[in-house]
Design a protein around this motif. Structure first.
Motif: not given
Lengths: 193, 349
Positions: B119-126, B143-150, B167-177
């Motif tokens: 299992t690879l979990v990546q939390r990132s800001w985009g 700023p139009e950035v969002s934090e997500e977890q892949y 099995r893979e997917g991306t969940k958005v944790l937080r939208n800044n704007s």
């Protein structure tokens, strides 16, 4: 001597920079040829001149030399596309500005990419899936797949954070995989049809 | 349109094939070299007048840089268990501890009918859209950035040459704007050969279980073999650290002996910087190491010494409430375990 060392040495001995043209020139040309085949040869010299004049700004901590070169090539390519838009009204459809930045158009080179896919006889499933990708996801995917760059290098080329590049790559791969699998199960003959 | 001659087995092979172009004509490359040569000659001639002054400035800058790095190295003290290690050996000590910790972990044994689950979990800001370093700002001034977890999970069967389940997917944790509401991507499960990981964005060798059996266990020979396999011999340390060595660890497939040898080799590699007080993805205390000047780091559990994942920082990232002072934009973890079942692949829809 590594590529960063060559750049560093060229600050004292400008002629040393020519080594990079020999080692990276073919890759840069291939990038240009995939997106502007008729102008790739001319653009290549423009790219290398821009790189030579800007080599003092190269920051090894930010990107490998190859990624830095592709970033410059992209800038030169998009300048060329903007000139084409101004000269040819027909090309306006290829320039897509973002709603929030109409003065800073995010140029889409999809027309050139689509011609490339057509010339290569690419399977419809893949071609349609690529066309449906958001332009920013497609650009990350292609610069990695075609220029053989890593996600972090792609980030440096596109001027986006590495996490953003990885995220866009994940999404693009997921969309392509889903479209491909759907085509494989619903289209007679599979994705080739 | 010219039909393809062979049935494409996966979209990535098809995509790479579509990108093949004839090599550049020699004339084009010669023209580029001539252009650079002329520019270099012009610059050399102009620089003769000011070269003496420039050399004096470079020597001063190098001297200051050396002094600064000595001060920085001497200021770092790392606590490892019941001892403290300071100065330049701090990074080596962390890697050596990690090498021992890796050997203490037993490689998982996958029996018939079982699976190795990675299992690879990546939390990132985009950032939204945006090119050339410009982040869009919404009408709300944010700023139009969002934090997500892949999350990507792979189930590898006992017979590693049989199809793998992904099995893979991306969940958005937080939208800044409020002007950019990222949706993420749905989680999907599919089954494909292991080669599905190759081509775009991954280094196929690191996902080939057979490759690891061929690698030397001697630390320096291991580094050389990995670099040769990835054609990265001429690359800088920062690139190798982030893209080559970390790819081995990121895969989750490297056996304990390989991980241990890799850490031992890195312990002997100069140019590393250590940072304490880093938090891992699951909230544990960590120690981060990266090539000096780079924004990418491997993270080790401060208590056990084990490798847990990686971190990326971006000092130029927009200010976002809640972000740490280092502006961590990427944090990952990799875990492996043996399980008795793998999920079924979904019907395509």
């Amino acid at each position: 001597m590594s590529d960063p060392d060559i750049v560093a040495r060229s600050l004292r001995d400008p002629h040393a920079f020519e080594e990079l043209v020999t080692s990276l020139g073919p890759r840069v040309h291939a990038y240009l040829r995939r997106r502007a085949p008729e102008h790739a040869d001319d653009l290549l010299s423009e790219v290398w001149l821009a790189a030579f004049r800007g080599r003092h700004q190269y920051d090894e901590s930010r990107a490998e030399v190859a990624a830095w070169m592709f970033g410059i090539a992209r800038h030169v390519l998009f300048s060329h596309l903007r000139s084409s838009v101004r000269e040819s009204p027909v090309a306006v459809a290829s320039a897509a500005g973002t709603p929030d930045s109409p003065g800073d158009a995010y140029l889409d080179d999809w027309d050139a990419v689509d011609r490339r896919l057509d010339a290569a006889g690419t399977a419809h499933a893949l071609r349609d899936a690529l066309a449906a990708l958001p332009v920013e996801e497609r650009e990350v995917l292609l610069v990695i797949a075609w220029e053989q760059l890593t996600p972090s290098e792609a980030a440096a080329v596109l001027g986006i954070p590495a996490g953003t590049a990885r995220s866009r790559l994940h999404r693009a791969r997921a969309r392509i995989t889903t479209a491909w699998n759907i085509s494989a199960t619903t289209v007679p003959g599979g994705p080739q049809s | 349109m010219t039909p393809t001659d062979t049935q494409p087995t996966d979209p990535w092979t098809e995509l790479e094939r579509a990108g093949q172009v004839p090599p550049a004509a020699e004339e084009a490359l010669i023209a580029a070299r001539v252009a650079v040569r002329r520019a270099a000659t012009t610059e050399t001639m102009r620089a003769k007048v000011t070269s003496a002054r420039r050399r004096r400035r470079l020597r001063y800058a190098v001297a200051v840089g050396v002094a600064a790095s000595v001060v920085a190295a001497g200021a770092v003290t790392v606590r490892l268990g019941d001892r403290e290690v300071g100065g330049a050996p701090a990074a080596a000590a962390v890697f050596e501890r990690a090498a021992h910790a890796a050997l203490a972990q037993h490689d998982p044994v996958v029996g018939p009918g079982q699976y190795l689950r990675i299992t690879l979990v990546q939390r990132s800001w985009g950032i939204a859209g945006g090119t050339n370093g410009k982040t869009l700002v919404g009408e709300d001034g944010r700023p139009e950035v969002s934090e997500e977890q892949y999350t990507r999970t792979i189930w590898i069967p006992h017979d590693v040459d049989a199809p793998w389940t992904f099995r893979e997917g991306t969940k958005v944790l937080r939208n800044n704007s409020t002007d950019f509401l990222d949706q993420g991507t749905p989680t999907r499960t599919h089954q494909q050969p292991s080669e599905a990981l190759h081509g775009v964005g991954t280094y196929v060798k690191t996902y080939d279980p057979h490759w690891y059996a061929e690698l030397p266990r001697n630390p320096q020979a291991l580094l050389a073999a990995i670099q040769k396999s990835d054609h990265s011999e001429g690359s800088g340390l920062a690139y190798k650290f982030e893209e080559v060595y970390s790819e081995v660890l990121r895969s989750g497939l490297a056996p304990a002996a390989i991980r241990s040898a890799l850490f031992s080799a890195l312990a002997a590699t100069p140019g590393m910087a250590v940072q304490q007080g880093v938090t891992t993805l699951d909230g544990r205390a960590g120690i981060a190491i990266g090539a000096r000047g780079s924004h990418f780091q491997m993270i080790f559990d401060a208590r056990t010494g084990q490798y847990v994942g990686e971190r990326g920082t971006d000092p130029d990232f927009p200010d976002v409430p809640g972000m740490d002072r280092d502006k961590t934009t990427m944090l990952t973890s990799v875990t492996t375990t043996v399980v008795d079942h793998a999920p079924k692949a979904e019907m395509a829809r």
